[in-house]
Write a protein that holds these residues in place. Structure first.
Motif, PDB file in Angstrom:
ATOM      1  N   SER A 123      25.821  35.980  71.701  1.00 22.34           N
ATOM      2  CA  SER A 123      26.699  37.131  71.491  1.00 22.34           C
ATOM      3  C   SER A 123      25.692  37.990  71.397  1.00 22.34           C
ATOM      4  O   SER A 123      24.880  38.184  70.412  1.00 22.34           O
ATOM      5  CB  SER A 123      27.318  36.972  70.184  1.00 22.34           C
ATOM      6  N   GLY A 124      25.647  38.900  72.526  1.00 19.86           N
ATOM      7  CA  GLY A 124      24.637  39.968  72.545  1.00 19.86           C
ATOM      8  C   GLY A 124      23.294  39.579  72.470  1.00 19.86           C
ATOM      9  O   GLY A 124      22.791  38.424  73.242  1.00 19.86           O
ATOM     10  N   SER A 125      22.441  40.043  71.450  1.00 20.51           N
ATOM     11  CA  SER A 125      21.019  39.513  71.567  1.00 20.51           C
ATOM     12  C   SER A 125      20.958  37.948  70.769  1.00 20.51           C
ATOM     13  O   SER A 125      19.837  37.407  70.661  1.00 20.51           O
ATOM     14  CB  SER A 125      20.210  40.365  70.879  1.00 20.51           C
ATOM     15  N   TRP A 126      21.982  37.412  70.178  1.00 19.10           N
ATOM     16  CA  TRP A 126      21.752  36.011  69.633  1.00 19.10           C
ATOM     17  C   TRP A 126      22.227  34.891  70.330  1.00 19.10           C
ATOM     18  O   TRP A 126      23.256  35.181  71.367  1.00 19.10           O
ATOM     19  CB  TRP A 126      22.720  36.206  68.360  1.00 19.10           C
ATOM     20  N   ARG A 127      21.515  33.990  70.183  1.00 21.10           N
ATOM     21  CA  ARG A 127      21.907  32.574  70.735  1.00 21.10           C
ATOM     22  C   ARG A 127      21.941  31.613  69.662  1.00 21.10           C
ATOM     23  O   ARG A 127      21.344  31.749  68.609  1.00 21.10           O
ATOM     24  CB  ARG A 127      20.926  32.322  71.708  1.00 21.10           C
ATOM     25  N   MET A 128      22.656  30.647  69.657  1.00 21.27           N
ATOM     26  CA  MET A 128      22.702  29.299  69.081  1.00 21.27           C
ATOM     27  C   MET A 128      22.932  27.896  69.755  1.00 21.27           C
ATOM     28  O   MET A 128      23.212  28.164  70.621  1.00 21.27           O
ATOM     29  CB  MET A 128      23.766  29.596  67.799  1.00 21.27           C
ATOM     30  N   LYS A 129      22.194  27.113  69.192  1.00 24.27           N
ATOM     31  CA  LYS A 129      22.010  25.852  69.934  1.00 24.27           C
ATOM     32  C   LYS A 129      21.467  24.817  69.076  1.00 24.27           C
ATOM     33  O   LYS A 129      20.949  25.302  67.757  1.00 24.27           O
ATOM     34  CB  LYS A 129      21.062  25.874  71.143  1.00 24.27           C
ATOM     35  N   VAL A 130      21.665  23.372  69.234  1.00 23.41           N
ATOM     36  CA  VAL A 130      21.215  22.615  68.322  1.00 23.41           C
ATOM     37  C   VAL A 130      19.993  21.738  69.281  1.00 23.41           C
ATOM     38  O   VAL A 130      20.051  21.561  70.436  1.00 23.41           O
ATOM     39  CB  VAL A 130      22.235  21.510  67.904  1.00 23.41           C
ATOM     40  N   ASP A 131      19.173  21.340  68.693  1.00 18.64           N
ATOM     41  CA  ASP A 131      17.923  20.516  69.247  1.00 18.64           C
ATOM     42  C   ASP A 131      18.533  19.073  69.414  1.00 18.64           C
ATOM     43  O   ASP A 131      19.747  18.484  69.235  1.00 18.64           O
ATOM     44  CB  ASP A 131      16.848  20.640  68.408  1.00 18.64           C
ATOM     45  N   ASP A 132      17.668  18.091  69.989  1.00 16.79           N
ATOM     46  CA  ASP A 132      18.023  16.818  70.043  1.00 16.79           C
ATOM     47  C   ASP A 132      18.206  15.928  68.839  1.00 16.79           C
ATOM     48  O   ASP A 132      18.573  14.652  68.978  1.00 16.79           O
ATOM     49  CB  ASP A 132      16.952  16.044  71.210  1.00 16.79           C
ATOM     50  N   TRP A 145      13.412  32.123  67.582  1.00 21.32           N
ATOM     51  CA  TRP A 145      14.174  30.789  67.078  1.00 21.32           C
ATOM     52  C   TRP A 145      13.852  30.708  65.646  1.00 21.32           C
ATOM     53  O   TRP A 145      12.573  30.516  65.093  1.00 21.32           O
ATOM     54  CB  TRP A 145      13.994  29.694  67.994  1.00 21.32           C
ATOM     55  N   ILE A 146      14.835  30.625  64.944  1.00 25.79           N
ATOM     56  CA  ILE A 146      14.729  29.793  63.564  1.00 25.79           C
ATOM     57  C   ILE A 146      15.597  28.766  63.095  1.00 25.79           C
ATOM     58  O   ILE A 146      16.730  28.955  63.905  1.00 25.79           O
ATOM     59  CB  ILE A 146      14.787  31.083  62.449  1.00 25.79           C
ATOM     60  N   LEU A 191      20.506  22.753  63.781  1.00 28.50           N
ATOM     61  CA  LEU A 191      20.974  24.141  64.539  1.00 28.50           C
ATOM     62  C   LEU A 191      19.770  25.089  64.391  1.00 28.50           C
ATOM     63  O   LEU A 191      19.057  25.229  63.798  1.00 28.50           O
ATOM     64  CB  LEU A 191      21.981  24.749  63.565  1.00 28.50           C
ATOM     65  N   TRP A 192      19.732  26.012  65.432  1.00 26.68           N
ATOM     66  CA  TRP A 192      18.822  26.939  65.876  1.00 26.68           C
ATOM     67  C   TRP A 192      19.475  28.172  66.073  1.00 26.68           C
ATOM     68  O   TRP A 192      20.386  28.128  66.864  1.00 26.68           O
ATOM     69  CB  TRP A 192      17.796  26.496  66.983  1.00 26.68           C
ATOM     70  N   LEU A 193      18.887  29.253  65.596  1.00 23.86           N
ATOM     71  CA  LEU A 193      19.433  30.583  65.593  1.00 23.86           C
ATOM     72  C   LEU A 193      18.312  31.460  66.320  1.00 23.86           C
ATOM     73  O   LEU A 193      17.131  31.481  65.818  1.00 23.86           O
ATOM     74  CB  LEU A 193      20.096  30.974  64.396  1.00 23.86           C
ATOM     75  N   GLY A 194      18.772  32.031  67.600  1.00 20.54           N
ATOM     76  CA  GLY A 194      17.597  33.016  68.201  1.00 20.54           C
ATOM     77  C   GLY A 194      18.089  34.259  68.522  1.00 20.54           C
ATOM     78  O   GLY A 194      19.232  34.599  68.678  1.00 20.54           O
ATOM     79  N   GLN A 195      17.251  35.106  68.310  1.00 20.56           N
ATOM     80  CA  GLN A 195      17.440  36.537  68.790  1.00 20.56           C
ATOM     81  C   GLN A 195      16.558  37.197  69.781  1.00 20.56           C
ATOM     82  O   GLN A 195      15.179  36.770  69.690  1.00 20.56           O
ATOM     83  CB  GLN A 195      17.245  37.613  67.410  1.00 20.56           C
ATOM     84  N   LEU A 196      17.097  37.626  70.897  1.00 21.54           N
ATOM     85  CA  LEU A 196      16.176  38.082  71.904  1.00 21.54           C
ATOM     86  C   LEU A 196      15.160  39.599  71.232  1.00 21.54           C
ATOM     87  O   LEU A 196      15.723  40.284  70.506  1.00 21.54           O
ATOM     88  CB  LEU A 196      17.173  38.872  73.091  1.00 21.54           C
ATOM     89  N   LEU A 197      13.880  39.314  71.776  1.00 20.56           N
ATOM     90  CA  LEU A 197      13.097  40.411  71.489  1.00 20.56           C
ATOM     91  C   LEU A 197      12.875  41.162  72.513  1.00 20.56           C
ATOM     92  O   LEU A 197      13.383  40.868  73.635  1.00 20.56           O
ATOM     93  CB  LEU A 197      11.772  39.593  70.946  1.00 20.56           C
ATOM     94  N   ILE A 198      12.063  42.392  72.246  1.00 17.78           N
ATOM     95  CA  ILE A 198      12.056  43.313  73.099  1.00 17.78           C
ATOM     96  C   ILE A 198      11.153  42.932  74.303  1.00 17.78           C
ATOM     97  O   ILE A 198      11.464  43.349  75.431  1.00 17.78           O
ATOM     98  CB  ILE A 198      11.363  44.643  72.677  1.00 17.78           C
TER      99      ILE A 198
END
Length: 96
Positions: free
Chosen positions: A49-58, A75-76, A62-69
């Motif tokens: 969603s916009g600059s955000w992403r979420m996924k799960v690892d193996d 990812w956190i 849950l990992w939440l990521g934000q697009l940087l410049i």
């Protein structure tokens, strides 16, 4: 490095970031609520969603990521979900 050259590089990086954000918006396809998006994430999909992403690892975390410049993602593993992310629409993307 001169300050004018540095400013030019920063402007170019901002332009690339803006282009990447436009591309995300242009190619998003079907949109999902946060709850529906989380179900898809738990099934192995990556959602954005916009600059955000979420996924799960193996391991199912849950990992939440934000697009940087610089067009990389920071990812956190969140301890909570920021409320604003509960209110926005999400869409499927290829794995990040």
């Amino acid at each position: 490095m001169s300050s004018s050259r540095k400013m030019g590089m920063e402007e170019e990086q901002q332009r690339l970031y803006d282009t990447a954000m436009e591309e995300i918006e242009r190619n998003k396809g079907k949109e999902y609520s946060y709850d529906d998006a989380r179900e898809l994430v738990d099934q192995g999909k990556t959602m954005a969603s916009g600059s955000w992403r979420m996924k799960v690892d193996d391991r199912g975390r849950l990992w939440l990521g934000q697009l940087l410049i610089d067009l990389s993602y920071q990812w956190i593993m969140p301890t909570y979900i920021p409320p604003v992310l509960l209110l926005i629409s999400w869409h499927k993307v290829t794995r990040a």
